[in-house]
Design an enzyme around this catalytic site. Structure first.
Site, PDB file in Angstrom:
ATOM      1  N   ARG A  26       0.834  -1.204   0.000  1.00 27.47           N
ATOM      2  CA  ARG A  26       0.000   0.000   0.000  1.00 27.47           C
ATOM      3  C   ARG A  26       0.865   1.250   0.000  1.00 27.47           C
ATOM      4  NH1 ARG A  26      -4.005   0.548   4.496  1.00 27.47           N
ATOM      5  NH2 ARG A  26      -4.821   2.213   3.176  1.00 27.47           N
ATOM      6  N   CYS A  66      -0.432   6.822   8.672  1.00 23.19           N
ATOM      7  CA  CYS A  66      -0.789   5.519   8.088  1.00 23.19           C
ATOM      8  C   CYS A  66      -1.907   5.783   7.092  1.00 23.19           C
ATOM      9  CB  CYS A  66      -1.209   4.541   9.192  1.00 23.19           C
ATOM     10  SG  CYS A  66      -2.535   5.167  10.261  1.00 23.19           S
TER      11      CYS A  66
END
Length: 276
Positions: free
Chosen positions: A177, A235
């Site tokens: 990701r 994040c």
């Protein structure tokens, strides 16, 4: 107070009659109702359920990320409702490697609540009895005063950091990701330019945190001479970043900060640059 408590220590505290507020923070980003359902089926006796979406997040605007922090006023009201008085020992746990428990830990610490710990290993480490009767929170006897989040970084500072490079931006997402691959939660893949990657699961050995000495070694190898106070955690939505922040605190590397909006806020503005 150390950020972690072991299952044996927690059981001893409970058996001693110590006033402990247990918070079950189980959650699933893909199935937001799964955590509460699991709590209702079985939990550590006496625990209340603390929901990421409803208790640990504020209102979404479409531009402030998937799990924006509640305002200090709203968070104070939630703490009052959940019975988190200033002198209450709060112990948070989940079954996802302490990710969601770490979010509660950070939110309490950042607003001045000193007595909060995360159950190391979560439910996987718990060998004590389990209960099946959900407990309704007992509100605090006095309204808790709002306090600002200490150590919170807003998006403008992260934008400015692109030029100044005065802080290291540490991304807690999985490596794929981070590189813009297999993105299923946010509309755009990639990362903040210049960020470095530390997958939060690298803090764990099975479901428990690695020893403090090992975490210290790994973070120093990653960050070099960067001071903890010059580290900004992020994040996808400001949750797993708290796991890295707790791990650094456990390692004795205190003073790092949280960009709570994280990637989901960053990528909502097409004018902000993206790196893959």
């Amino acid at each position: 107070m150390t950020p972690l408590i072991t299952a044996n220590q927690l059981e001893e505290l409970i058996n001693s009659g110590e006033n402990v507020l247990l918070c079950d923070c189980r959650f699933d980003l893909v199935d937001p109702l799964a955590g509460k359902k699991a709590y209702e089926e079985s939990h550590i006796p006496g625990a209340i359920y603390v929901d990421l979406d409803h208790d640990l997040s504020g209102k979404k605007t479409g531009a402030n990320g998937r799990h924006p922090l509640p305002s200090p006023q709203a968070w104070a009201q939630t703490k009052t409702r959940l019975g988190m008085s200033p002198n209450t020992l709060v112990v948070a746990y989940d079954k996802q490697g302490s990710v969601y428990a770490s979010r509660l830990w950070w939110m309490l610490k950042a607003t001045g609540h000193a007595k909060v710990q995360v159950l190391d290993g979560g439910l996987d480490a718990w060998n004590g009895p389990m209960g099946t009767v959900p407990r309704k929170p007992t509100p605090a006897s006095h309204a808790i005063e709002p306090r600002p989040y200490v150590g919170l970084v807003l998006v403008d500072e992260v934008v400015n950091n692109l030029q100044t490079q005065s802080n290291a931006v540490l991304d807690a997402r999985a490596n794929d990701r981070f590189h813009g691959q297999n993105e299923t939660l946010d509309p755009i893949g990639g990362h903040i330019p210049g960020a470095i990657n530390r997958f939060f699961k690298d803090n764990l050995s099975a479901t428990s945190f690695k020893p403090a000495e090992q975490l210290f070694k790994e973070f120093v190898e990653l960050l070099g001479s960067t001071k903890p106070s010059a580290v900004i955690h992020q994040c996808g939505s400001g949750v797993t970043a708290c796991h890295n922040l707790l791990a650094m605190e456990l390692a004795g590397l205190k003073g790092s900060r949280l960009y709570a909006g994280s990637w989901s806020e960053w990528c909502s503005d097409p004018n902000r640059p993206v790196e893959t």
